[in-house]
Design a protein around this motif. Structure first.
Motif, PDB file in Angstrom:
ATOM      1  N   PHE A 115       0.853  -1.186   0.000  1.00 39.03           N
ATOM      2  CA  PHE A 115       0.000   0.000   0.000  1.00 39.03           C
ATOM      3  C   PHE A 115       0.888   1.234   0.000  1.00 39.03           C
ATOM      4  N   GLY A 116       0.474   2.245  -0.721  1.00 37.78           N
ATOM      5  CA  GLY A 116       1.282   3.449  -0.844  1.00 37.78           C
ATOM      6  C   GLY A 116       1.069   4.435   0.288  1.00 37.78           C
ATOM      7  N   ASP A 117       1.691   5.592   0.136  1.00 41.35           N
ATOM      8  CA  ASP A 117       1.589   6.668   1.113  1.00 41.35           C
ATOM      9  C   ASP A 117       0.350   7.507   0.797  1.00 41.35           C
ATOM     10  N   VAL A 118      -0.576   7.556   1.737  1.00 39.36           N
ATOM     11  CA  VAL A 118      -1.858   8.227   1.499  1.00 39.36           C
ATOM     12  C   VAL A 118      -1.671   9.726   1.289  1.00 39.36           C
ATOM     13  N   ALA A 119      -0.825  10.349   2.093  1.00 42.56           N
ATOM     14  CA  ALA A 119      -0.623  11.797   1.965  1.00 42.56           C
ATOM     15  C   ALA A 119      -0.041  12.147   0.597  1.00 42.56           C
ATOM     16  N   ARG A 120       0.932  11.361   0.146  1.00 41.81           N
ATOM     17  CA  ARG A 120       1.512  11.628  -1.174  1.00 41.81           C
ATOM     18  C   ARG A 120       0.496  11.340  -2.274  1.00 41.81           C
ATOM     19  N   ASP A 131       1.508   5.201  -4.713  1.00 42.59           N
ATOM     20  CA  ASP A 131       0.786   6.150  -3.864  1.00 42.59           C
ATOM     21  C   ASP A 131      -0.542   6.548  -4.504  1.00 42.59           C
ATOM     22  N   LEU A 132      -0.511   6.799  -5.801  1.00 47.14           N
ATOM     23  CA  LEU A 132      -1.716   7.220  -6.513  1.00 47.14           C
ATOM     24  C   LEU A 132      -2.768   6.119  -6.530  1.00 47.14           C
ATOM     25  N   ASN A 140      -2.819  11.617  -2.039  1.00 43.84           N
ATOM     26  CA  ASN A 140      -3.800  12.712  -2.064  1.00 43.84           C
ATOM     27  C   ASN A 140      -3.213  13.968  -2.689  1.00 43.84           C
ATOM     28  N   ALA A 141      -1.915  14.187  -2.474  1.00 40.18           N
ATOM     29  CA  ALA A 141      -1.260  15.335  -3.110  1.00 40.18           C
ATOM     30  C   ALA A 141      -1.311  15.203  -4.629  1.00 40.18           C
ATOM     31  N   LEU A 142      -1.122  13.995  -5.131  1.00 40.40           N
ATOM     32  CA  LEU A 142      -1.214  13.771  -6.579  1.00 40.40           C
ATOM     33  C   LEU A 142      -2.614  14.084  -7.093  1.00 40.40           C
ATOM     34  N   LEU A 143      -3.627  13.726  -6.320  1.00 43.18           N
ATOM     35  CA  LEU A 143      -4.998  14.047  -6.723  1.00 43.18           C
ATOM     36  C   LEU A 143      -5.223  15.556  -6.779  1.00 43.18           C
ATOM     37  N   GLU A 144      -4.439  16.284  -5.984  1.00 42.54           N
ATOM     38  CA  GLU A 144      -4.536  17.750  -5.971  1.00 42.54           C
ATOM     39  C   GLU A 144      -3.608  18.393  -6.994  1.00 42.54           C
ATOM     40  N   GLY A 145      -2.925  17.556  -7.796  1.00 39.51           N
ATOM     41  CA  GLY A 145      -2.047  18.087  -8.829  1.00 39.51           C
ATOM     42  C   GLY A 145      -0.650  18.414  -8.354  1.00 39.51           C
ATOM     43  N   LYS A 146      -0.187  17.727  -7.288  1.00 36.66           N
ATOM     44  CA  LYS A 146       1.126  18.023  -6.730  1.00 36.66           C
ATOM     45  C   LYS A 146       1.929  16.742  -6.520  1.00 36.66           C
ATOM     46  N   LEU A 147       3.229  16.847  -6.731  1.00 39.90           N
ATOM     47  CA  LEU A 147       4.172  15.791  -6.366  1.00 39.90           C
ATOM     48  C   LEU A 147       4.781  16.179  -5.028  1.00 39.90           C
ATOM     49  N   ARG A 148       4.732  15.262  -4.070  1.00 40.37           N
ATOM     50  CA  ARG A 148       5.233  15.577  -2.730  1.00 40.37           C
ATOM     51  C   ARG A 148       6.112  14.435  -2.245  1.00 40.37           C
ATOM     52  N   PHE A 149       7.268  14.797  -1.668  1.00 37.58           N
ATOM     53  CA  PHE A 149       8.160  13.767  -1.137  1.00 37.58           C
ATOM     54  C   PHE A 149       9.085  14.385  -0.098  1.00 37.58           C
ATOM     55  N   ARG A 150       9.027  13.882   1.109  1.00 38.07           N
ATOM     56  CA  ARG A 150       9.896  14.294   2.220  1.00 38.07           C
ATOM     57  C   ARG A 150      10.042  15.805   2.351  1.00 38.07           C
TER      58      ARG A 150
END
Length: 578
Positions: free
Chosen positions: A69-74, A118-119, A76-86
């Motif tokens: 299972f992926g990282d939920v916060a990352r 994650d997505l 959800n960021a993709l769903l908002e149009g953002k790449l997020r990592f650390r």
């Protein structure tokens, strides 16, 4: 998971066993560095371009399951149009994949396509596919036709093939046949790119990941039987070099251990998708690696912090183990992996009882020999600062480097120096070459006595540490000794030392009026008393890197003193008071 921790013989521990393992700096030679540089330059030559040509598949033979299972916060960021990592974040629409202004770790996350996991963990296919296709098109435009580092670094290429295969429905659901053909063609070119270079990669995660990519292509691209045969032989050899017999990875990094377990498990699921038997080398490696990893977990079921890794959370670790399908107990004694586990009642003590890894197998290694961590049930009492390789990107570089030092670990520091040299290029230099270890078990207590020679040449002392955990788990007794190192006489009349005990983030500490003890309070009212003899006790500020890579302000106990040429001896004890 820990049902056998009260059985001293369960791990085949031999009382009084003396373990010695030799280490050393052994970094890449100048010739090896030049050879690696030259090899990367050949990627842009016409000859290499010709090697990548060939037929591309019209489809994949099967779509393997991603068992993790992926990282939920990352996600959800993709769903908002953002790449997020650390701690880093970039808007997808404005992110320049060809010329990115992000950290190397963020870029690795993008290039290996780990964000697909994650997505897929937060959105159904209909919602996730357009986002995945958009990022895929942008990546293909920037990198598909140019074979260059880091996008085509072999280990990233191997992991990318795994993620593309496992999440093919997200990137191959388009009705645009030209786009689909380009994805499949790039996948096939990636396989040809790594076919000949896998054994040139550094042993450890990078070499195994490259071979995993070769095998993924051999299993899923039509006509891949020959590639699969070569890949199975290659990964068996790579695992023999990368994983110790006791299941620990040669870098001694829990972070690398987790990465390798994920790679091998995804590869095993690829065999399952083809209804083929998983090679014995892969099954055997996983069967050894999972208990070795569990051996460095605390009472909160999360990882302890070693070799730059952070405390992977209990939920993440549970999902990791569930994904492997392996049911086992924590390993208590790892001879080569190097971590010793003492457990009694609610108390868990984990000790680094081996030299640091050699420079060529780890980037960002730490000088942590003879450090320990301790927990009481779900609460961490003594920790290492951790996180040198897992912290958020905005952590100041000086602090990130400081997390690698001996002083950032719960052990003795002599003359304000590292037991093994911490070099600016991310490698480790000279220092600890030999560790001697004796372990004894009885119903009354578990006892470890270990020593290292990291200070012998520079300061003329051997550091010896003894730890005794009582059978009821209510007391840990320790003794730290500085012993003259044979003919290497100490170089100064008095050599300062400091024994550091970094405290867990939830510990509240109060020093007693006599200055010889401190009371450590845990959430829920539990208290431990710390007392020492042979040095002056003080309380200083510290920092701990949490499971999300964020720095948390903490405190540390410091027992300081000076060693005469004949040596020094400090005894101390942690006793549960309530």
């Amino acid at each position: 998971m820990s049902g056998h921790e009260d059985d001293p013989a369960a791990d085949g521990i031999e009382e009084g066993k003396r373990l010695i393992r030799l280490g050393g700096e052994k970094g890449l030679s100048l010739a090896e560095r030049l050879q690696d540089r030259f090899h990367r330059l050949t990627w842009r030559t016409p000859i290499h371009t010709l090697r990548l040509r060939g037929r591309y598949p019209l489809k994949l033979i099967a779509v393997p399951e991603d068992p993790f299972f992926g990282d939920v916060a990352r996600g959800n960021a993709l769903l908002e149009g953002k790449l997020r990592f650390r701690g880093e974040e970039r808007a997808i629409d404005t992110f320049d994949i060809a010329r990115p202004d992000v950290s190397a770790d963020f870029l690795d996350y993008v290039h290996r396509f780990a964000w697909l996991r994650d997505l897929s963990s937060v959105a159904p296919r209909a919602q996730a596919a357009p986002i995945a296709e958009n990022l895929m098109r942008r990546w293909l435009h920037a990198h598909a036709d140019t074979i260059a580092d880091p996008a085509w670094r072999p280990d990233l290429c191997g992991r990318r093939l795994q993620f593309w295969a496992a999440h093919a429905p997200l990137i191959l659901s388009s009705t645009d046949l030209i786009y689909r053909s380009r994805v499949l063609n790039t996948l096939a070119r990636g396989a040809r790119h790594i076919d000949r270079v896998a054994d040139k990669q550094p042993i450890g995660v990078r070499r195994v990941a490259t071979w995993a990519g070769v095998l993924t292509a051999g299993l899923l691209i039509p006509g891949g039987d020959a590639r699969r045969a070569v890949g199975e032989a290659g990964i068996a050899k790579a695992l023999a070099l990368s994983v110790f017999d006791d299941g620990g990875i040669v870098s001694r990094s829990p972070r690398d251990q987790v990465a390798l377990i994920r790679i091998l498990t995804m590869l095993a699921r690829t065999y399952d998708a083809r209804r083929m038997v998983v090679p014995a080398s892969i099954d055997a490696a996983l069967a050894r690696m999972v208990p070795a990893l569990l051996g460095i977990t605390h009472g909160d079921h999360a990882l302890s912090s070693w070799q730059g890794g952070g405390p992977l959370t209990a939920d993440e670790l549970d999902r990791l183990v569930d994904g492997t399908g392996i049911r086992t107990r924590p390993m208590r004694q790892a001879r080569e992996w190097g971590y010793q586990r003492l457990a009694a009642a609610k108390a868990v003590v984990i000790v680094d009882a081996a030299p640091p890894p050699v420079a060529r197998v780890i980037d960002g290694g730490c000088a942590s020999t003879l450090a320990f961590e301790m927990s009481d049930g779900p609460h961490r009492l003594i920790v290492n600062c951790g996180g040198a390789r897992a912290a958020v990107a905005h952590l100041p570089p000086d602090l990130a480097e400081g997390l690698r030092t001996t002083a950032a670990h719960s052990t003795l520091v002599l003359a304000d120096s590292n037991s093994t040299a911490v070099l600016a290029d991310g490698t480790l230099g000279k220092g600890v070459a030999e560790v001697e270890l004796t372990r004894q078990e009885s119903e009354q207590a578990s006892r470890i006595e270990a020593s290292h020679d990291g200070y012998a040449k520079r300061h003329g002392f051997v550091h010896r540490r003894q730890l005794v955990l009582t059978g009821d788990g209510r007391e840990l007794r320790g003794e730290d000794m500085l012993l003259p190192a044979g003919r290497r006489a100490p170089k100064r009349p008095q050599t300062p030392f400091a024994i550091r005990f970094h405290l867990g983030a939830t510990v509240q500490v109060t020093q007693t009026a006599d200055g010889l003890a401190a009371l450590l309070r845990l959430p829920g009212g539990t208290a431990w008393q710390f007392r020492c003899k042979g040095g002056a006790l003080g309380i200083e500020s510290s920092v701990w890197i949490d499971g999300d890579g964020r720095p948390v302000a903490t405190q540390q106990l410091v027992v300081s003193g000076e060693a005469a040429p004949g040596g020094a001896n400090v005894s101390w004890a942690l006793k549960r008071a309530a």
